[in-house]
Design a protein around this motif. Structure first.
Motif, short mmCIF file in Angstrom:
data_model
loop_
_atom_site.label_atom_id
_atom_site.label_comp_id
_atom_site.label_asym_id
_atom_site.label_seq_id
_atom_site.Cartn_x
_atom_site.Cartn_y
_atom_site.Cartn_z
N ARG A 1 0.82 -1.21 0.00
CA ARG A 1 0.00 0.00 0.00
C ARG A 1 0.85 1.26 0.00
NH1 ARG A 1 -4.24 -2.46 4.49
NH2 ARG A 1 -5.20 -3.98 3.06
N ASP A 2 1.74 1.37 0.98
CA ASP A 2 2.58 2.57 1.00
C ASP A 2 3.66 2.50 -0.06
OD1 ASP A 2 3.76 0.47 2.41
OD2 ASP A 2 4.82 1.78 3.81
N ALA A 3 4.11 1.29 -0.41
CA ALA A 3 5.16 1.17 -1.42
C ALA A 3 4.68 1.67 -2.78
CB ALA A 3 5.61 -0.29 -1.52
N LEU A 4 3.45 1.30 -3.16
CA LEU A 4 2.91 1.73 -4.45
C LEU A 4 2.66 3.23 -4.47
CD1 LEU A 4 0.47 -1.23 -5.19
CD2 LEU A 4 2.59 -0.67 -6.41
N LEU A 5 2.21 3.77 -3.35
CA LEU A 5 2.02 5.22 -3.29
C LEU A 5 3.36 5.93 -3.38
CD1 LEU A 5 0.24 7.67 -2.99
CD2 LEU A 5 0.26 7.33 -0.51
N LEU A 6 4.37 5.40 -2.73
CA LEU A 6 5.70 6.02 -2.81
C LEU A 6 6.24 5.98 -4.23
CD1 LEU A 6 7.26 4.72 0.52
CD2 LEU A 6 6.97 7.12 -0.14
N GLU A 7 5.95 4.91 -4.97
CA GLU A 7 6.36 4.85 -6.38
C GLU A 7 5.74 6.00 -7.17
OE1 GLU A 7 5.56 1.12 -8.22
OE2 GLU A 7 6.77 -0.03 -6.79
N ALA A 8 4.46 6.27 -6.90
CA ALA A 8 3.80 7.37 -7.59
C ALA A 8 4.40 8.71 -7.19
CB ALA A 8 2.30 7.34 -7.29
N LEU A 9 4.75 8.86 -5.92
CA LEU A 9 5.31 10.13 -5.44
C LEU A 9 6.73 10.35 -5.97
CD1 LEU A 9 4.16 10.21 -1.69
CD2 LEU A 9 2.99 11.05 -3.73
#
Length: 467
Positions: free
Chosen positions: A260-268
């Motif tokens: 969850r946070d890993a995929l959001l961090l990829e987007a950021l």
């Protein structure tokens, strides 16, 4: 009249049975007799007999030919009969009624008939009727017509309907765009996600908000880059906070929690540094170990804005795992505003159900209360204590019923706990004493009424927002 009604019902039931049986063997004569009998009763002066005929329209004599004969009666009926038959045809769900329905819509001047016919277009119409429904959705007529159009847009069948709704959005007012976005969300129109992402960048705040709300329901992990752009487009404040929560909802649906946070961090990671800092608040709402490392780095930054955004991110955390770090910030952070924010976050997360026991939740809340230096945070802690449904929480709250700065907040928390019968009844004597104190201390008539009701084991219904 009762005798006549029974006779009519018996005749209709017998003919319906014979018609159904005859249809199975290809005998159209008896089926036609049933249709003719129903038609003869549609114009009856007695409303009960008409209601029986409508019931037959709903369920008997299947087939397009019968539907067309029923629908052909619309033009000759009085308004109340038209409304009744429209409802029956809508329930019947046979699109063979559509031509007669459209003719009626074009000819009638009766507002209630127009509403009923508009509502019937949902189950009986197709995508060709979408422009008419969109027009009605944006009309200045009474809300019932708009509600009927909205209902039909939700129910309208056809694989091409979602795209037709998206196409219509480009030619309508912002108010109607909002309505159409809500229709897409209700329809679970996943194919419209791309259009919704584009709408989240609109120059109209109401359109952006509606689009982000819909995306919170429909978007997936693949849409996170677009959702991030939607958050950044939102105005700082309530609009952006709401947009951040929609991203949180999307991430919460990712089946594998560590992603969850890993995929959001990829987007950021694709954003400029300033935008990454602005998105820390959103990252905090999602939480997770990878997110925590980024947030801690921001808190440690010498840049005041980045530090503040890191603290804000930690204050948005979805569980109490960061409680020790928040306590450190309350005690050691050099910025008073950040200290207060951390304390309020600690109070918020203390009662969250995340695997800790009720005792642990209450102990954390008591600690937060002890760290407070202002009455605002103490009152907030007393309010949050009502989320911990134990006698121990009641005992924590009760002394403050007699202390003027906190009395009304404490009284409200007591009745909130008493609201739960499963907690109140096994501890009736203790709750009765507490409720007596509330009745004596509170100046709020609603709180006092609730206390009296709970003492008598009566229910109290919380009013809805519309009330």
């Amino acid at each position: 009249m009762n005798h006549l009604r029974r006779s009519v019902l018996g005749a209709l039931a017998l003919c319906a049975t014979l018609a159904a049986a005859s249809a199975s063997y290809g005998d159209e004569d008896t089926a036609n007799e049933h249709v003719q009998l129903v038609l003869s009763f549609l114009n009856d002066q007695d409303k009960d007999i008409r209601a029986l005929a409508f019931a037959q329209v709903r369920t008997q004599s299947p087939g397009g030919a019968a539907t067309e004969r029923f629908a052909a009666q619309l033009a000759g009926l009085p308004a109340d009969g038209q409304i009744g038959l429209l409802g029956a045809l809508a329930d019947r769900g046979d699109k063979a009624a559509r031509p007669a329905l459209l003719d009626l819509l074009a000819q009638t001047s009766d507002a209630q008939v127009t509403i009923a016919a508009t509502k019937a277009l949902g189950p009986l119409g197709n995508s060709k009727d979408l422009p008419l429904l969109v027009e009605r959705l944006g009309s200045e007529s009474p809300g019932a017509l708009q509600a009927a159009a909205r209902s039909s847009l939700v129910r309208l069948e056809g694989d091409d309907v979602p795209q037709s709704i998206v196409d219509a959005m480009g030619h309508t007012s912002p108010k109607v765009q909002v309505e159409l976005i809500e229709v897409l969300a209700t329809r679970r129109a996943l194919s419209a996600t791309g259009a919704l992402l584009q709408a989240s960048l609109s120059g109209e705040a109401q359109v952006r908000r509606a689009a982000m709300t819909a995306l919170g329901q429909l978007a997936s992990a693949e849409d996170l880059p677009g959702l991030v752009r939607g958050v950044l487009r939102a105005e700082p404040g309530k609009e952006r906070e709401a947009a951040e929560k929609e991203v949180m909802f999307v991430c919460a649906r990712i089946a594998d929690p560590p992603k969850r946070d890993a995929l959001l961090l990829e987007a950021l990671a694709q954003l400029p540094k300033a935008d990454q800092t602005a998105m820390l608040s959103t990252l905090g709402r999602v939480g997770g170990p990878a997110a925590l490392g980024v947030v801690e780095a921001a808190i440690a930054s010498d840049d005041a804005e980045e530090h503040a955004m890191g603290v804000r991110a930690l204050c948005n955390w979805p569980d109490a795992s960061v409680a020790p770090r928040l306590i450190e910030l309350v005690q050691e952070d050099g910025h008073e505003g950040d200290q207060i924010a951390a304390l309020r976050a600690l109070i918020r997360i203390a009662p969250l159900p995340d695997g800790r026991s009720d005792r642990q939740e209450l102990e954390l809340l008591k600690l937060a209360f002890s760290l407070a230096t202002r009455d605002q945070e103490r009152q907030l802690a007393l309010k949050r204590a009502a989320a911990i449904r134990t006698p121990e929480a009641l005992r924590f709250i009760l002394p403050y019923v007699d202390r003027p700065p906190f009395a009304e907040t404490a009284c409200l928390s007591v009745v909130e706990l008493a609201h739960h019968r499963g907690l109140r009844e096994p501890n009736k004597a203790e709750f009765d004493r507490a409720l007596d104190k509330v009745i004596a201390a509170s100046k709020d008539a609603v709180v006092v009424d609730r206390a009296r009701r709970y003492k008598k084991d009566e229910t109290w219904v919380r009013p809805t927002q519309s009330q």
